[in-house]
Design an enzyme around this catalytic site. Structure first.
Site, PDB file in Angstrom:
ATOM      1  N   HIS A  35       3.887   8.435   4.525  1.00  0.00           N
ATOM      2  CA  HIS A  35       3.768   8.225   5.972  1.00  0.00           C
ATOM      3  C   HIS A  35       3.886   9.517   6.792  1.00  0.00           C
ATOM      4  O   HIS A  35       3.056   9.792   7.648  1.00  0.00           O
ATOM      5  CB  HIS A  35       4.849   7.254   6.467  1.00  0.00           C
ATOM      6  CG  HIS A  35       4.889   5.956   5.711  1.00  0.00           C
ATOM      7  ND1 HIS A  35       3.762   5.307   5.289  1.00  0.00           N
ATOM      8  CD2 HIS A  35       5.926   5.186   5.302  1.00  0.00           C
ATOM      9  CE1 HIS A  35       4.105   4.187   4.662  1.00  0.00           C
ATOM     10  NE2 HIS A  35       5.408   4.097   4.653  1.00  0.00           N
ATOM     11  N   ASP A  54      -1.638   2.955   3.630  1.00  0.00           N
ATOM     12  CA  ASP A  54      -0.454   3.611   4.184  1.00  0.00           C
ATOM     13  C   ASP A  54      -0.303   2.988   5.556  1.00  0.00           C
ATOM     14  O   ASP A  54      -1.088   3.289   6.468  1.00  0.00           O
ATOM     15  CB  ASP A  54      -0.652   5.123   4.304  1.00  0.00           C
ATOM     16  CG  ASP A  54       0.589   5.802   4.845  1.00  0.00           C
ATOM     17  OD1 ASP A  54       1.156   5.300   5.841  1.00  0.00           O
ATOM     18  OD2 ASP A  54       1.008   6.814   4.282  1.00  0.00           O
ATOM     19  N   HIS A  55       0.673   2.090   5.714  1.00  0.00           N
ATOM     20  CA  HIS A  55       0.651   1.273   6.928  1.00  0.00           C
ATOM     21  C   HIS A  55       0.856   2.095   8.202  1.00  0.00           C
ATOM     22  O   HIS A  55       0.495   1.651   9.288  1.00  0.00           O
ATOM     23  CB  HIS A  55       1.619   0.083   6.836  1.00  0.00           C
ATOM     24  CG  HIS A  55       3.055   0.419   7.087  1.00  0.00           C
ATOM     25  ND1 HIS A  55       3.887   0.893   6.113  1.00  0.00           N
ATOM     26  CD2 HIS A  55       3.810   0.338   8.212  1.00  0.00           C
ATOM     27  CE1 HIS A  55       5.094   1.085   6.635  1.00  0.00           C
ATOM     28  NE2 HIS A  55       5.080   0.752   7.902  1.00  0.00           N
TER      29      HIS A  55
END
Ligand SMILES: NC(=O)C1=CN([C@@H]2O[C@H](COP(=O)(O)OP(=O)(O)OC[C@H]3O[C@@H](n4cnc5c(N)ncnc54)[C@H](OP(=O)(O)O)[C@@H]3O)[C@@H](O)[C@H]2O)C=CC1
Ligand SMILES: O=C1O[C@H](COP(=O)(O)O)[C@@H](O)[C@H](O)[C@H]1O
Length: 491
Positions: free
Chosen positions: A243, A180-181
């Site tokens: 996110h 999950d950047h």
């Protein structure tokens, strides 16, 4: 710049290497880490996809990607050429057992068996299970092998479980890195430091002091070339399920016992499980969806979502979501957490707004504004705390709010590495702390699913908003019922 530690030599194999994500994010991230001296030169980056490319043809594409997506001041010829020398390509259909797996196998001689091997899946998630099986059946999985799963992990709870089961059949959980950047963003990591290294905040971090919290991820871009993916996803799946819920976890969680991956992830999981379940019949009262129409961002006229999809397609897919959530725990009671994400909004900004309660009583004639802490995740990363102050001079006691500002750029002056840089190196090191565990992903799907179901049944309208606005009016009303306002509407 904080110290970087050289990682062990690795072979980084990317499935989906000719795709947008690899070109735009993965190759530039690996290049930056190489340039900063974190990657040993005998490491390799091996692209794979069904396309038939030679090593040199793939290197040409990689070079173009670097020239396009890495800033000029970070591109120096010698480093670019040395990096490209580490790049290879193997043509394989990851989903087919009968494919040309020899192309990949030939790249690994016996001398690479002890080298860290990472398989990064930048393809559609339906392929993950088959790729894992084929890697296993072709003897490509070693002791030091990890797999990295790009989002989305599934489309709903059931499909997420299926992906997790299929991958889990071949890889132990500690070898699976679900990316999950947002967790790789410096400012998101800094939330942990802000909360647990600064008692001044933590002592006030509860329902006694905090009135509500807003978490916003606003984008100016539309769906552009990703319409096929996005139209099956929508903002709830694309941004909120992963996110924004991860950010909410870091804001709301209890202090973990340590920074070990499982200590941290256990605390995040508790938050996800404490989210007040939203019943389908309540969705119209707590969740708003919208879709952008044609509008203006800055000076540019931009097309409507449906125009971007093209071919006269009709769609109810949401490009904007606002939700009122609650974390039912002793610490948070009924404090609302407002989550919001949208495309084609006026500014690109991701931020957390912590709105403190008003003073119980005022001895001043001036109107007092409650304190507000703004944690700016991007851009202009930093922290801002609004406090009431006496206006200097005068013969009375006139008060006005003023801000205490910390700009991370001014304080630390370093380049902000892209989130993928940190995360890719963590996969090489085998450090899962900034990755999602299976149970977190499934808990997040469990919470969003009633909203998806209600929307599928058309229980609430898709509000249309002009591109360049802050979304539909209904999102404003979501806060207005408790006499609150989104940050941009605050006085
Ligand atoms: N692009 C982005 O910014 C982001 C993307 N993601 C996710 O990452 C994944 C990839 O996205 P993106 O790069 O945009 O997608 P693209 O459509 O641009 O690329 C898909 C890649 O997968 C390859 N591919 C397709 N089928 C196979 C197969 N059977 N075996 C091997 N390779 C295959 C394609 O190459 P070929 O046709 O040559 O086989 C291509 O390289 C998606 O799941 C997406 O949702 C997540 C976050 C951001
Ligand atoms: O995962 C995704 O994130 C981007 C937004 O990321 P950011 O780092 O620029 O905030 C979003 O555009 C994309 O639709 C989504 O898939």
């Amino acid at each position: 710049m904080a110290k970087l530690h050289m990682v062990d030599t690795f072979d980084y194999v990317v499935f989906g290497a000719t795709g947008d994500l690899t070109m735009r994010k993965l190759l530039p991230a690996l290049y930056h880490r190489f340039r900063d001296g974190q990657i040993p030169e005998d490491s390799r980056v091996i692209g794979t996809s069904r396309s038939r490319l030679s090593h040199d043809e793939f290197r040409d594409r990689a070079e173009k990607a670097l020239r396009r997506f890495v800033k000029d001041d970070s591109l120096d010829e010698n480093t670019v050429q040395r990096f490209l020398g580490m790049v290879f390509f193997a043509s394989v259909n990851g989903a087919e057992a009968e494919s040309t797996w020899d192309n990949l196998r030939e790249l690994f001689g016996d001398d690479r068996a002890d080298v860290v091997r990472v398989f990064y899946f930048a393809t559609s998630p339906e392929l993950y299970g088959a790729i894992c099986k084929n890697l296993h059946d072709n003897g490509l999985v070693t002791e030091k092998t990890r797999v990295v799963l790009e989002k989305p992990i599934g489309h709903d709870l059931e499909s997420a479980r299926k992906v997790n089961d299929e991958v889990g059949a071949y890889f132990e959980e500690n070898k699976v890195f679900r990316i999950d950047h947002y967790l790789g963003k410096e400012t998101v990591q800094n939330l942990i430091a802000l909360r647990f290294a600064n008692p001044v905040f933590e002592r006030l971090w509860d329902s006694d002091a905090i009135e509500h919290v807003q978490i916003t991820a606003a984008e100016t871009v539309g769906v552009e070339g990703r319409g096929d993916y996005y139209d099956h996803s929508g903002a709830l799946r694309d941004m909120i399920q992963n996110h924004l819920l991860q950010v909410l976890c870091l804001v709301a969680m209890e202090p973990p016992g340590s920074l070990d991956a499982d200590d941290l992830r256990n605390e995040k999981l508790k938050v996800l499980r404490a989210l007040k379940p939203i019943r389908e019949e309540d969705v119209p009262n707590v969740a708003v969806r919208g879709q952008y129409g044609r509008g203006k961002i800055g000076k540019e006229i931009v097309p409507a979502y449906l125009e971007e999809l093209g071919d006269g397609k009709q769609s109810d897919t949401e490009t904007f979501v606002a939700i009122r959530a609650e974390v039912h725990s002793w610490r948070w009671g009924k404090v609302p957490f407002y989550l919001r994400s949208g495309k084609r909004l006026p500014n690109k900004v991701s931020e957390i707004v912590v709105q403190f309660r008003e003073t119980p009583w005022s001895i001043f004639k001036s109107k007092l504004e409650a304190n507000r802490l703004i944690i700016r995740l991007q851009p202009e990363e930093g922290i801002q705390l609004s406090v009431m102050n006496k206006v200097p001079g005068g013969d009375g006691m006139e008060l006005r709010p003023a801000n205490i500002n910390v700009s991370f750029e001014q304080a630390f002056g370093a380049r902000y590495p892209d989130a993928y840089e940190r995360l890719l190196m963590d996969t090489v090191r085998g450090d899962p702390v900034l990755f999602m565990r299976r149970d977190e992903v499934e808990a997040a799907w469990t919470w969003v699913e009633p909203i998806l179901n209600a929307w599928k049944k058309n229980c609430s309208p898709v509000h249309h908003y002009p591109a360049g606005s802050w979304g539909p009016d209904a999102a404003r009303k979501l806060l207005a019922v408790t006499r609150n306002a989104w940050h941009e509407d605050m006085a």
